[in-house]
Design an enzyme around this catalytic site. Structure first.
Site: not given
Ligand SMILES: [Zn+2]
Length: 346
Positions: A61, A64, A225
């Site tokens: 992504h 990020e 994450e």
């Molecule tokens: Zn992500």
């Protein structure tokens, strides 16, 4: 010696967002192979056999940024000979065009296109292919090429992200579905060393990059994450220091002590259910900004659609990744509940 200006592979990647010609160079300790934009293999020189082949990816992504910057710093440490690798590593910046526009993706969420999903159907513009679909296919090929080169080694892949929303647990990892295989204490301890002690154990196959490496190549693979999304240069690096040190150690052959594993140090969660959006009027039963892993009591409203209430089925059912704006037929909310790994762990 190096053809990466200022030892800044991220800058080189962003200057060539769609393609970077393949090239190879070496210093006295490592050989470097650029395979494409954002794709760099680094191998220690002198050994023909290794115990572990490592894939580190970020920027699947594009917005990020923290893990992207962290990976770039680790590459820089190798290029400037601050550190010496003991294990081969494939570094990947996933989606350079979306990094350059500071967006999660350009046309389509890259992390839903793996496991050959890029072949399916059409995108929102009615196209059968697009930059993200092409990139997913290429990344699958690069990972296969890397793992085939180091076929006898153990394999791992850490796909680093930051979340869009606040989260009750700031850092968490997704352990892809591994069927009846046991969970691994070594991997849990590595996550804990990265300051990641909340782990979601998936119960079904997915179309993510980490699931692909796990299911196709048997890699110990995780989506991790590491905090909340910020812009390039706006990240509080101290929050990512433990992750960086742990990955540096891993590359340099320093392993965590798996005998330290104690389940009490973790929040282990399993998916309870996936709530699908079936009608256009689907709406969340809670504030859009509610943090990931917020818990509900049995009977509390989770969502509404077509005149029906969707409510929590049990006390402690917690919501993750809620998004009422998804297409009809797609997952709008995932819910999780506490679980234990004690009956299947090595
Ligand atoms: Zn992500």
């Amino acid at each position: 010696m190096t053809n990466i200006k200022n030892n800044d592979f991220l800058a080189l990647t962003r200057q060539h967002e769609n393609h970077l010609p393949a090239s190879r160079f070496e210093d006295n300790k490592h050989s470097f192979e650029i395979w494409d934009t954002g794709v760099l293999q680094v191998s220690p020189i002198g050994a023909s056999k290794f115990d572990l082949a490592i894939v580190l990816s970020a920027g699947i992504h594009g917005n990020e940024t923290a893990p992207i910057e962290m990976i770039n710093e680790l590459i820089k440490e190798i290029l400037t000979k601050e550190i010496t690798l003991k294990r081969p590593v494939l570094f990947i910046f996933g989606n350079p065009p979306s990094m350059n526009i500071n967006k999660r993706f350009v046309i389509e969420n890259l992390n839903r296109l793996f496991c050959s999903t890029y072949l399916n159907g059409v995108d929102i513009n009615g196209d059968r292919t697009n930059l993200e679909r092409q990139r997913a296919e290429k990344l699958e090929c690069y990972v296969a090429r890397f793992y085939q080169t180091y076929d006898s080694e153990n394999k791992c892949h850490y796909d680093l992200h930051t979340a869009i929303k606040d989260s009750v647990h700031e850092k968490f990892a997704v352990y892809p579905y591994i069927g009846n295989s046991p969970w691994k204490t070594q991997q849990f301890e590595l996550l804990r060393a990265m300051d990641v002690t909340t782990v979601m154990l998936m119960q079904k196959p997915a179309t993510t990059f980490s699931y692909h490496s796990s299911s196709v190549h048997g890699a110990d693979s995780f989506t991790i994450e590491l905090g909340k999304v910020r812009g390039f240069g706006e990240n509080d690096k101290s929050k990512f220091e433990k992750a960086k040190v742990t990955l540096r150690n891993l590359m340099c052959g320093i392993d965590v002590d798996k005998t330290l594993f104690d389940e009490a140090n973790f929040v282990m969660l399993k998916v309870h259910r996936s709530i699908t959006k079936n009608y256009g009027d689907f709406e969340l039963g809670f504030d859009d900004q509610l943090a990931n892993f917020s818990e509900f009591k049995e009977g509390e409203l989770l969502a509404k659609e077509n005149g029906d209430d969707i409510v929590a089925e049990i006390d402690g059912e917690a919501i993750v990744f809620p998004n009422a704006a998804v297409e009809i037929g797609q997952r709008a909310i995932l819910t999780v509940v506490p679980t234990s790994v004690s009956n299947s762990i090595i």
